[in-house]
Design a protein around this motif. Structure first.
Motif, PDB file in Angstrom:
ATOM      1  N   GLN A   1       0.821  -1.228   0.000  1.00  0.00           N
ATOM      2  CA  GLN A   1       0.000   0.000   0.000  1.00  0.00           C
ATOM      3  C   GLN A   1       0.845   1.264   0.000  1.00  0.00           C
ATOM      4  O   GLN A   1       0.545   2.247   0.683  1.00  0.00           O
ATOM      5  CB  GLN A   1      -1.032  -0.052   1.125  1.00  0.00           C
ATOM      6  N   GLU A   2       1.914   1.188  -0.805  1.00  0.00           N
ATOM      7  CA  GLU A   2       2.791   2.349  -0.996  1.00  0.00           C
ATOM      8  C   GLU A   2       2.076   3.454  -1.780  1.00  0.00           C
ATOM      9  O   GLU A   2       1.087   3.204  -2.458  1.00  0.00           O
ATOM     10  CB  GLU A   2       4.059   1.903  -1.763  1.00  0.00           C
ATOM     11  N   GLY A   3       2.657   4.650  -1.720  1.00  0.00           N
ATOM     12  CA  GLY A   3       2.093   5.796  -2.447  1.00  0.00           C
ATOM     13  C   GLY A   3       1.013   6.493  -1.646  1.00  0.00           C
ATOM     14  O   GLY A   3       0.859   6.238  -0.443  1.00  0.00           O
ATOM     15  N   ASN A   4       0.286   7.423  -2.310  1.00  0.00           N
ATOM     16  CA  ASN A   4      -0.770   8.183  -1.646  1.00  0.00           C
ATOM     17  C   ASN A   4      -0.229   8.898  -0.403  1.00  0.00           C
ATOM     18  O   ASN A   4      -0.892   8.965   0.630  1.00  0.00           O
ATOM     19  CB  ASN A   4      -1.927   7.248  -1.263  1.00  0.00           C
TER      20      ASN A   4
ATOM     21  N   PRO B   1       5.581   2.691   3.074  1.00  0.00           N
ATOM     22  CA  PRO B   1       5.695   1.532   3.986  1.00  0.00           C
ATOM     23  C   PRO B   1       7.081   1.329   4.615  1.00  0.00           C
ATOM     24  O   PRO B   1       7.169   0.944   5.777  1.00  0.00           O
ATOM     25  CB  PRO B   1       5.328   0.348   3.102  1.00  0.00           C
ATOM     26  N   THR B   2       8.148   1.565   3.862  1.00  0.00           N
ATOM     27  CA  THR B   2       9.465   1.414   4.510  1.00  0.00           C
ATOM     28  C   THR B   2      10.086   2.781   4.811  1.00  0.00           C
ATOM     29  O   THR B   2      11.271   2.876   5.113  1.00  0.00           O
ATOM     30  CB  THR B   2      10.449   0.541   3.685  1.00  0.00           C
TER      31      THR B   2
ATOM     32  N   MET C   1      10.245   0.385  -6.063  1.00  0.00           N
ATOM     33  CA  MET C   1      10.563  -1.007  -5.710  1.00  0.00           C
ATOM     34  C   MET C   1       9.381  -1.934  -5.953  1.00  0.00           C
ATOM     35  O   MET C   1       9.557  -3.070  -6.402  1.00  0.00           O
ATOM     36  CB  MET C   1      11.014  -1.063  -4.246  1.00  0.00           C
ATOM     37  N   VAL C   2       8.175  -1.460  -5.690  1.00  0.00           N
ATOM     38  CA  VAL C   2       7.018  -2.336  -5.904  1.00  0.00           C
ATOM     39  C   VAL C   2       6.955  -2.762  -7.375  1.00  0.00           C
ATOM     40  O   VAL C   2       6.666  -3.920  -7.695  1.00  0.00           O
ATOM     41  CB  VAL C   2       5.707  -1.663  -5.417  1.00  0.00           C
TER      42      VAL C   2
ATOM     43  N   SER D   1      18.022  -0.431   0.043  1.00  0.00           N
ATOM     44  CA  SER D   1      18.182  -1.766   0.631  1.00  0.00           C
ATOM     45  C   SER D   1      17.006  -2.103   1.542  1.00  0.00           C
ATOM     46  O   SER D   1      16.501  -3.230   1.530  1.00  0.00           O
ATOM     47  CB  SER D   1      19.512  -1.891   1.378  1.00  0.00           C
ATOM     48  N   ALA D   2      16.523  -1.118   2.299  1.00  0.00           N
ATOM     49  CA  ALA D   2      15.373  -1.363   3.181  1.00  0.00           C
ATOM     50  C   ALA D   2      14.144  -1.720   2.347  1.00  0.00           C
ATOM     51  O   ALA D   2      13.404  -2.669   2.648  1.00  0.00           O
ATOM     52  CB  ALA D   2      15.089  -0.125   4.030  1.00  0.00           C
ATOM     53  N   SER D   3      13.947  -0.976   1.272  1.00  0.00           N
ATOM     54  CA  SER D   3      12.776  -1.197   0.425  1.00  0.00           C
ATOM     55  C   SER D   3      12.869  -2.534  -0.316  1.00  0.00           C
ATOM     56  O   SER D   3      11.898  -3.307  -0.352  1.00  0.00           O
ATOM     57  CB  SER D   3      12.656  -0.030  -0.563  1.00  0.00           C
ATOM     58  N   ALA D   4      14.039  -2.818  -0.890  1.00  0.00           N
ATOM     59  CA  ALA D   4      14.218  -4.091  -1.607  1.00  0.00           C
ATOM     60  C   ALA D   4      13.980  -5.257  -0.658  1.00  0.00           C
ATOM     61  O   ALA D   4      13.315  -6.250  -1.009  1.00  0.00           O
ATOM     62  CB  ALA D   4      15.616  -4.171  -2.202  1.00  0.00           C
ATOM     63  N   ALA D   5      14.499  -5.129   0.549  1.00  0.00           N
ATOM     64  CA  ALA D   5      14.370  -6.220   1.519  1.00  0.00           C
ATOM     65  C   ALA D   5      12.895  -6.457   1.883  1.00  0.00           C
ATOM     66  O   ALA D   5      12.440  -7.599   1.977  1.00  0.00           O
ATOM     67  CB  ALA D   5      15.181  -5.894   2.769  1.00  0.00           C
ATOM     68  N   ALA D   6      12.146  -5.373   2.042  1.00  0.00           N
ATOM     69  CA  ALA D   6      10.731  -5.517   2.412  1.00  0.00           C
ATOM     70  C   ALA D   6       9.917  -6.141   1.282  1.00  0.00           C
ATOM     71  O   ALA D   6       9.160  -7.098   1.490  1.00  0.00           O
ATOM     72  CB  ALA D   6      10.146  -4.149   2.772  1.00  0.00           C
ATOM     73  N   TYR D   7      10.075  -5.601   0.080  1.00  0.00           N
ATOM     74  CA  TYR D   7       9.297  -6.131  -1.050  1.00  0.00           C
ATOM     75  C   TYR D   7       9.779  -7.532  -1.435  1.00  0.00           C
ATOM     76  O   TYR D   7       8.990  -8.360  -1.884  1.00  0.00           O
ATOM     77  CB  TYR D   7       9.311  -5.159  -2.234  1.00  0.00           C
ATOM     78  N   GLY D   8      11.075  -7.799  -1.225  1.00  0.00           N
ATOM     79  CA  GLY D   8      11.597  -9.147  -1.462  1.00  0.00           C
ATOM     80  C   GLY D   8      10.932 -10.136  -0.510  1.00  0.00           C
ATOM     81  O   GLY D   8      10.505 -11.232  -0.903  1.00  0.00           O
TER      82      GLY D   8
END
Ligand code: F0G
Length: 352
Positions: free
Chosen positions: A27-30, A56-57, A65-66, A89-96
């Motif tokens: 639910q990224e964005g907005n 989110p991150t 990233m999404v 890295s934080a974002s990649a790790a979360a979406y991964g």
């Protein structure tokens, strides 16, 4: 109230997605577009900030990233890899984690903010800390991307596709195109993505275009000075980058928008950092505050017209970097019980 289902769902007509693309989202964005009432009055402009730290991150990276991770999954890849000053890295790790993929992040040892490192660890990424800086880390990961391994830095075109949505949201929330759109520049992906978004929106909807204002840190200002910085240095570790991958795209965006890029000192960044938090209640990480410092500098130089509508992007959440927040505020001694009573007395009605 309409349920927000994330960027891919909201902007599918604008993104390279199909029925086959996984419906990935956190639910990224907005993100909010907040009017800075105090600073607008003081500076004589109409100043808004897009608080990307509410993603989110905690940074704008989630927009790109999404998309990058959904497309990697769609293409049958199983591993994500990136170099990072922390937020990627934080974002990649979360979406991964969300997509059930293995994530490897390569970071400059000791030079990423504590909160970002904590995030990569918690989301279960494999962390490779190198002695070099971000530019060296990016060169390393570029070599290993292959069949099953997706490189999710902003050289991945899907990253820019996702990140262009900041332009759509800005116009929709503001109800018009801002005169000036300001943002910090590191690897230069975001400024390129935002410009792509404004241009696509203009093509489809007939809107005008903003003037871009890019801001780098003085010790890491390759685009401003038009030379590679071999040893970039700045308190704003997120933008401690000496040889941006999207240099050419960013120069193009700046030229097409009749925009400008300038640099600000670490002192100016930290002043803006404190000012934003203490006068507007918005805590953004130092790199983000380069935006505000840059706007102030343009105003002081008489290069930004009074009355302009300016949107500044606050790219990351202040909580990412608690160490800098603690450092810039002097230590107050703990109050003893005795002193505390006196302190309470001083707050009694009539005395304040
Ligand atoms: N602001 C923050 C908070 C960032 O983390 C970054 C980049 C930027 C601005 C600059 O954006 O690179 O698109 O020009 N951070 C990357 C990372 C490099 O690894 O997290 P850019």
């Amino acid at each position: 109230m309409k349920r927000w289902n994330g960027l891919i769902d909201e902007y599918k007509e604008w993104l390279p997605v199909s029925e086959e693309t996984p419906q990935l989202t956190l639910q990224e964005g907005n993100t909010p577009l907040i009017h800075l009432t105090n600073l607008s009055k003081e500076w004589g402009i109409n100043l808004y900030v897009k608080t990307e730290g509410t993603n989110p991150t905690g940074s704008f990276k989630d927009r790109g990233m999404v998309m990058a991770v959904a497309k990697a999954k769609e293409e049958g890849k199983s591993v994500l890899i990136c170099a990072s000053t922390g937020n990627t890295s934080a974002s990649a790790a979360a979406y991964g984690a969300r997509a059930g993929m293995r994530t490897i992040v390569v970071i400059p040892d000791g030079r990423i903010a504590l909160g970002k490192l904590a995030q990569a660890k918690m989301y279960g990424a494999e962390i490779v800390a190198i002695e070099g800086n971000f530019d060296e880390a990016l060169n390393m990961v570029r070599e290993v991307a292959q069949d099953k391994v997706a490189l999710v830095n902003s050289v991945n075109p899907y990253r820019l596709e996702g990140q262009k949505t900041i332009a759509f949201e800005t116009i929709e929330q503001l109800g018009k195109v801002p005169d000036i759109f300001a943002l910090p520049v590191g690897n230069a992906g975001n400024i390129s993505a935002a410009w792509k978004g404004f241009k696509e929106y203009a093509e489809r909807k007939g809107t005008t275009l903003p003037v871009l204002l890019g801001v780098q840190a003085d010790g890491a200002a390759p685009i401003v000075y038009d030379r590679v910085f071999e040893e970039p240095e700045t308190v704003a570790t997120a933008i401690r980058i000496g040889n941006p991958a999207s240099w050419g795209l960013a120069k193009n965006a700046l030229a097409e928008s009749n925009g400008a890029i300038l640099s600000v000192t670490d002192k100016e960044i930290l002043e803006a950092y404190s000012l934003l938090a203490s006068s507007e209640g918005i805590f953004a990480e130092p790199a983000s505050c380069a935006t505000v410092a840059g706007i102030k500098k343009r105003l002081d130089a008489g290069l930004l017209a009074k009355g302009s509508t300016v949107v500044g992007v606050l790219t990351g959440n202040g909580l990412k970097d608690p160490e800098t927040a603690i450092l810039v505020n002097e230590d107050k001694p703990l109050l003893s019980r005795e002193h505390f009573d006196a302190f309470l007395g001083s707050l009694k009605v009539g005395s304040i």
